[in-house]
Design a protein around this motif. Structure first.
Motif, short mmCIF file in Angstrom:
data_model
loop_
_atom_site.label_atom_id
_atom_site.label_comp_id
_atom_site.label_asym_id
_atom_site.label_seq_id
_atom_site.Cartn_x
_atom_site.Cartn_y
_atom_site.Cartn_z
N ASP A 119 0.81 -1.22 0.00
CA ASP A 119 0.00 0.00 0.00
C ASP A 119 0.85 1.27 0.00
O ASP A 119 0.33 2.38 0.09
N GLY A 120 2.18 1.12 -0.09
CA GLY A 120 3.07 2.27 -0.13
C GLY A 120 3.62 2.69 1.22
O GLY A 120 4.45 3.59 1.30
N THR A 121 3.17 2.05 2.29
CA THR A 121 3.67 2.37 3.62
C THR A 121 5.10 1.88 3.77
O THR A 121 5.44 0.77 3.37
N ARG A 122 5.94 2.74 4.32
CA ARG A 122 7.34 2.39 4.57
C ARG A 122 7.50 2.06 6.05
O ARG A 122 7.06 2.83 6.90
N LEU A 123 8.12 0.92 6.36
CA LEU A 123 8.37 0.50 7.74
C LEU A 123 9.87 0.50 7.98
O LEU A 123 10.62 -0.07 7.18
N PHE A 124 10.31 1.11 9.07
CA PHE A 124 11.74 1.14 9.40
C PHE A 124 11.92 1.53 10.87
O PHE A 124 11.01 2.05 11.50
N ASP A 125 13.09 1.23 11.39
CA ASP A 125 13.44 1.58 12.77
C ASP A 125 14.54 2.63 12.73
O ASP A 125 15.40 2.61 11.84
N GLU A 126 14.51 3.54 13.70
CA GLU A 126 15.56 4.55 13.83
C GLU A 126 16.03 4.62 15.28
O GLU A 126 15.22 4.56 16.19
N ARG A 127 17.35 4.75 15.46
CA ARG A 127 17.91 4.99 16.79
C ARG A 127 18.18 6.48 16.89
O ARG A 127 18.79 7.07 16.01
N MET A 128 17.71 7.05 17.97
CA MET A 128 17.89 8.49 18.18
C MET A 128 18.02 8.76 19.67
O MET A 128 17.76 7.89 20.49
N ALA A 129 18.43 9.96 19.99
CA ALA A 129 18.51 10.38 21.38
C ALA A 129 17.34 11.31 21.65
O ALA A 129 17.06 12.20 20.85
N ASP A 130 16.66 11.09 22.77
CA ASP A 130 15.57 12.00 23.11
C ASP A 130 16.16 13.28 23.70
O ASP A 130 17.38 13.44 23.78
N VAL A 131 15.32 14.18 24.14
CA VAL A 131 15.77 15.48 24.63
C VAL A 131 16.69 15.34 25.85
O VAL A 131 17.56 16.17 26.06
N GLY A 132 16.53 14.27 26.61
CA GLY A 132 17.38 14.03 27.78
C GLY A 132 18.68 13.31 27.44
O GLY A 132 19.49 13.02 28.32
N GLY A 133 18.88 12.99 26.17
CA GLY A 133 20.09 12.30 25.73
C GLY A 133 19.99 10.79 25.80
O GLY A 133 20.94 10.09 25.48
N GLU A 134 18.83 10.29 26.24
CA GLU A 134 18.65 8.84 26.34
C GLU A 134 18.44 8.25 24.95
O GLU A 134 17.65 8.75 24.16
N GLU A 135 19.18 7.16 24.67
CA GLU A 135 19.05 6.50 23.37
C GLU A 135 17.74 5.74 23.30
O GLU A 135 17.39 5.01 24.21
N ARG A 136 17.04 5.93 22.19
CA ARG A 136 15.76 5.25 22.00
C ARG A 136 15.68 4.74 20.57
O ARG A 136 16.16 5.36 19.64
N TRP A 137 15.05 3.58 20.43
CA TRP A 137 14.74 3.03 19.11
C TRP A 137 13.26 3.23 18.86
O TRP A 137 12.43 2.87 19.69
N ILE A 138 12.93 3.80 17.71
CA ILE A 138 11.54 4.03 17.33
C ILE A 138 11.27 3.25 16.05
O ILE A 138 12.02 3.34 15.08
N SER A 139 10.20 2.47 16.06
CA SER A 139 9.76 1.74 14.88
C SER A 139 8.69 2.58 14.19
O SER A 139 7.64 2.85 14.77
N TRP A 140 8.98 3.02 12.96
CA TRP A 140 8.09 3.94 12.24
C TRP A 140 7.30 3.24 11.15
O TRP A 140 7.80 2.35 10.48
N ALA A 141 6.09 3.71 10.95
CA ALA A 141 5.27 3.38 9.78
C ALA A 141 5.00 4.74 9.12
O ALA A 141 4.36 5.61 9.72
N GLU A 142 5.51 4.92 7.91
CA GLU A 142 5.38 6.20 7.21
C GLU A 142 4.49 6.02 5.99
O GLU A 142 4.71 5.11 5.19
N SER A 143 3.50 6.89 5.87
CA SER A 143 2.58 6.80 4.73
C SER A 143 2.24 8.21 4.26
O SER A 143 2.52 9.19 4.94
N HIS A 144 1.61 8.27 3.09
CA HIS A 144 1.18 9.55 2.54
C HIS A 144 -0.32 9.71 2.76
O HIS A 144 -1.09 8.77 2.55
N VAL A 145 -0.71 10.90 3.17
CA VAL A 145 -2.10 11.21 3.42
C VAL A 145 -2.52 12.26 2.38
O VAL A 145 -2.00 13.37 2.39
#
Length: 190
Positions: free
Chosen positions: A121-147
């Motif tokens: 359906d065109g949805t992209r699924l991926f994970d990203e590692r990032m630091a939140d505002v406190g500097g804590e490392e977090r992994w976020i699993s994204w579902a990206e689509s067009h609206v």
């Protein structure tokens, strides 16, 4: 002119004036009834629209409370990257409020990402590692689509879930498997 003729002319003029006044009164009454009927129709239409507006507002509030109640991160952006909507969870990742993000191009700093999986359906699924505002490392699993938008270009919507604990568990499992494999190889050599 004789007074009789003058009296007849005066009577005719008065009769015509009375007829004109009667006609005018009849026209005004007819127009007033039409206006009253139109006003009643408009009042009824206004009442229906107010009922519909109330229902839409109530529905929007239920929808918004459902979105805000979940812990998922939600953000919508224009094609040039400007934020049109961000929920509280996404704003908290950046250490700000949803209202402060509207119109901005703020985004968390990505430190690593996974392969992108494309759905049919065109949805992209991926994970990203990032630091939140406190500097804590977090992994976020994204579902990206067009609206699609009715007035033009589409928006890009991302819905993310914090999967840091899942990634940590997977890493621990990988480490345990590597340790077990290493121990098994050492045992075999012995």
């Amino acid at each position: 002119m004789s007074s009789t003729v003058l009296l007849v002319v005066l009577c005719v003029v008065l009769a015509m004036a009375a007829a004109i006044a009667t006609l005018a009164a009849w026209l005004l009454t007819r127009d007033r009834r039409r206006l009253e009927a139109r006003a009643a129709d408009l009042a009824e239409a206004t009442e229906r629209l107010n009922d519909q507006l109330f229902a839409v507002t109530e529905s929007e509030e239920r929808h918004r409370s459902l979105i805000e109640a979940q812990g998922d991160l939600i953000v919508r952006r224009t094609p040039d990257g400007r934020i049109t909507y961000a929920n509280r969870a996404y704003a908290a990742l950046l250490g700000t409020s949803p209202d402060a993000l509207i119109g901005s191009m703020e985004a968390p700093i990505v430190q690593a990402n996974s392969m992108i999986e494309m759905r049919s359906d065109g949805t992209r699924l991926f994970d990203e590692r990032m630091a939140d505002v406190g500097g804590e490392e977090r992994w976020i699993s994204w579902a990206e689509s067009h609206v699609p938008m009715p007035d033009g270009p589409h928006l890009t919507q991302r819905v993310g879930r914090d999967v840091t604990s899942r990634v940590a568990s997977e890493q621990q499992l990988d480490e345990a498997l590597a340790h077990a494999k290493s121990a098994n190889e050492a045992k075999s050599r012995f």
